[in-house]
Design a protein around this motif. Sequence first.
Motif, PDB file in Angstrom:
ATOM      1  N   UNK A 129      -2.510  37.497  55.553  1.00  0.00           N
ATOM      2  CA  UNK A 129      -1.601  37.366  54.409  1.00  0.00           C
ATOM      3  C   UNK A 129      -0.591  38.508  54.402  1.00  0.00           C
ATOM      4  N   UNK A 130      -1.078  39.718  54.669  1.00  0.00           N
ATOM      5  CA  UNK A 130      -0.205  40.896  54.648  1.00  0.00           C
ATOM      6  C   UNK A 130       0.891  40.821  55.709  1.00  0.00           C
ATOM      7  N   UNK A 131       0.547  40.328  56.899  1.00  0.00           N
ATOM      8  CA  UNK A 131       1.553  40.272  57.965  1.00  0.00           C
ATOM      9  C   UNK A 131       2.501  39.088  57.771  1.00  0.00           C
ATOM     10  N   UNK A 132       2.064  38.085  57.005  1.00  0.00           N
ATOM     11  CA  UNK A 132       2.925  36.928  56.712  1.00  0.00           C
ATOM     12  C   UNK A 132       3.910  37.245  55.593  1.00  0.00           C
ATOM     13  N   UNK A 133       3.506  38.103  54.678  1.00  0.00           N
ATOM     14  CA  UNK A 133       4.299  38.399  53.474  1.00  0.00           C
ATOM     15  C   UNK A 133       5.745  38.840  53.769  1.00  0.00           C
ATOM     16  N   UNK A 134       5.983  39.790  54.697  1.00  0.00           N
ATOM     17  CA  UNK A 134       7.375  40.199  54.952  1.00  0.00           C
ATOM     18  C   UNK A 134       8.252  39.047  55.445  1.00  0.00           C
ATOM     19  N   UNK A 135       7.686  38.167  56.295  1.00  0.00           N
ATOM     20  CA  UNK A 135       8.451  37.022  56.798  1.00  0.00           C
ATOM     21  C   UNK A 135       8.799  36.064  55.672  1.00  0.00           C
ATOM     22  N   UNK A 136       7.850  35.845  54.765  1.00  0.00           N
ATOM     23  CA  UNK A 136       8.086  34.964  53.620  1.00  0.00           C
ATOM     24  C   UNK A 136       9.189  35.546  52.742  1.00  0.00           C
ATOM     25  N   UNK A 137       9.098  36.850  52.458  1.00  0.00           N
ATOM     26  CA  UNK A 137      10.111  37.500  51.614  1.00  0.00           C
ATOM     27  C   UNK A 137      11.489  37.400  52.263  1.00  0.00           C
ATOM     28  N   UNK A 138      11.560  37.672  53.555  1.00  0.00           N
ATOM     29  CA  UNK A 138      12.858  37.729  54.248  1.00  0.00           C
ATOM     30  C   UNK A 138      13.476  36.352  54.470  1.00  0.00           C
ATOM     31  N   UNK A 194       4.335  35.112  44.921  1.00  0.00           N
ATOM     32  CA  UNK A 194       4.535  35.024  46.373  1.00  0.00           C
ATOM     33  C   UNK A 194       3.228  34.644  47.082  1.00  0.00           C
ATOM     34  N   UNK A 195       2.141  35.247  46.655  1.00  0.00           N
ATOM     35  CA  UNK A 195       0.833  34.949  47.267  1.00  0.00           C
ATOM     36  C   UNK A 195       0.415  33.505  47.000  1.00  0.00           C
ATOM     37  N   UNK A 196       0.720  33.034  45.803  1.00  0.00           N
ATOM     38  CA  UNK A 196       0.418  31.646  45.434  1.00  0.00           C
ATOM     39  C   UNK A 196       1.231  30.678  46.296  1.00  0.00           C
ATOM     40  N   UNK A 197       2.496  31.022  46.517  1.00  0.00           N
ATOM     41  CA  UNK A 197       3.389  30.212  47.368  1.00  0.00           C
ATOM     42  C   UNK A 197       2.819  30.138  48.794  1.00  0.00           C
ATOM     43  N   UNK A 198       2.373  31.281  49.315  1.00  0.00           N
ATOM     44  CA  UNK A 198       1.789  31.325  50.663  1.00  0.00           C
ATOM     45  C   UNK A 198       0.528  30.459  50.736  1.00  0.00           C
ATOM     46  N   UNK A 199      -0.328  30.598  49.728  1.00  0.00           N
ATOM     47  CA  UNK A 199      -1.591  29.851  49.709  1.00  0.00           C
ATOM     48  C   UNK A 199      -1.349  28.348  49.540  1.00  0.00           C
ATOM     49  N   UNK A 200      -0.447  28.004  48.621  1.00  0.00           N
ATOM     50  CA  UNK A 200      -0.168  26.595  48.327  1.00  0.00           C
ATOM     51  C   UNK A 200       0.310  25.846  49.572  1.00  0.00           C
ATOM     52  N   UNK A 201       1.148  26.499  50.377  1.00  0.00           N
ATOM     53  CA  UNK A 201       1.705  25.845  51.568  1.00  0.00           C
ATOM     54  C   UNK A 201       0.914  26.176  52.838  1.00  0.00           C
ATOM     55  N   UNK A 258       8.145  25.879  59.747  1.00  0.00           N
ATOM     56  CA  UNK A 258       7.975  24.461  59.392  1.00  0.00           C
ATOM     57  C   UNK A 258       7.878  24.233  57.880  1.00  0.00           C
ATOM     58  N   UNK A 259       7.902  25.312  57.094  1.00  0.00           N
ATOM     59  CA  UNK A 259       7.771  25.160  55.641  1.00  0.00           C
ATOM     60  C   UNK A 259       9.071  24.553  55.098  1.00  0.00           C
ATOM     61  N   UNK A 260       8.981  23.392  54.437  1.00  0.00           N
ATOM     62  CA  UNK A 260      10.195  22.669  54.069  1.00  0.00           C
ATOM     63  C   UNK A 260      10.958  23.239  52.878  1.00  0.00           C
ATOM     64  N   UNK A 261      10.254  23.903  51.974  1.00  0.00           N
ATOM     65  CA  UNK A 261      10.957  24.341  50.755  1.00  0.00           C
ATOM     66  C   UNK A 261      10.916  25.858  50.594  1.00  0.00           C
ATOM     67  N   UNK A 262      12.044  26.436  50.171  1.00  0.00           N
ATOM     68  CA  UNK A 262      12.054  27.881  49.937  1.00  0.00           C
ATOM     69  C   UNK A 262      11.473  28.234  48.568  1.00  0.00           C
ATOM     70  N   UNK A 263      11.273  29.523  48.358  1.00  0.00           N
ATOM     71  CA  UNK A 263      10.816  30.001  47.054  1.00  0.00           C
ATOM     72  C   UNK A 263      12.014  30.673  46.367  1.00  0.00           C
ATOM     73  N   UNK A 264      12.386  30.182  45.175  1.00  0.00           N
ATOM     74  CA  UNK A 264      13.565  30.735  44.507  1.00  0.00           C
ATOM     75  C   UNK A 264      13.210  31.922  43.624  1.00  0.00           C
ATOM     76  N   UNK A 265      13.976  32.988  43.794  1.00  0.00           N
ATOM     77  CA  UNK A 265      13.779  34.208  43.007  1.00  0.00           C
ATOM     78  C   UNK A 265      14.823  34.331  41.896  1.00  0.00           C
ATOM     79  N   UNK A 266      15.525  33.244  41.613  1.00  0.00           N
ATOM     80  CA  UNK A 266      16.526  33.285  40.548  1.00  0.00           C
ATOM     81  C   UNK A 266      17.880  33.744  41.055  1.00  0.00           C
ATOM     82  N   UNK A 267      18.735  34.152  40.114  1.00  0.00           N
ATOM     83  CA  UNK A 267      20.093  34.525  40.494  1.00  0.00           C
ATOM     84  C   UNK A 267      20.376  35.985  40.163  1.00  0.00           C
TER      85      UNK A 267
END
Length: 209
Positions: free
Chosen positions: A187-196, A45-52, A61-70
């Motif tokens: 990063x910490x305050x962005x993390x919940x939004x990214x997860x949700x 998740x942190x890598x995804x945040x940093x990469x984008x 504005x982030x175009x692609x989601x992060x997939x957690x599988x099924x």
Amino acid sequence: MHTPLNAQEMPLHKVFSDDFLFTIPSVQRPYSWITEQAGELLDDLLEFIEHHGITEKNIEQIPEPYFLGSIVLVKGEKPEAEVLDGQQRLTTLTILLSALRSYLPEEYANEIDELIVQRGSRIRKIEDTYRLRLRKKDNDFFKKYIQERDGITKLTKQTPVKTDSQALIRDNALYYLERFNDLDESTLTTLPSVIATLCYMVIVSTPNF
């Protein structure tokens, strides 16, 4: 008669919503992720945040989601769903959210709380319901120390456990709290939004076992 399989892709705020009440059937193996696996989830998740270069301001504005599988469920029309596959991720994500809830200011904590618990109603005499129920042996421990507000703050390395799963739940929760000390506030305050909103799962469901 052929039983239909239904597959839907959805963000985590829909997975942890009133549409689902997850139960781990007793036939499932217990929770088994060690801190290394819990750490990999956070690192990804942190890598995804940093990469984008994701921040709270540009998250829409982030175009692609992060997939957690099924995850695979037995589920009919009602929210109640038995988890056939995906227990480890649902449990670890709940632990991660609980750790964030206890670490961040109240305006974030209140919203994270909604991902963990389905609020009841005082006037309609409906009790709060937690969105994930583990196997009987571990559920009370999980509820007390992970799902209840501030429960995680009562955890220490000496907190007594009755099963290996409870030890792993305890260790992963403490591990996340420790890791947060090394992350910057943005990063910490962005993390919940990214997860949700940016983390997606494919929900595969069938109406009977």
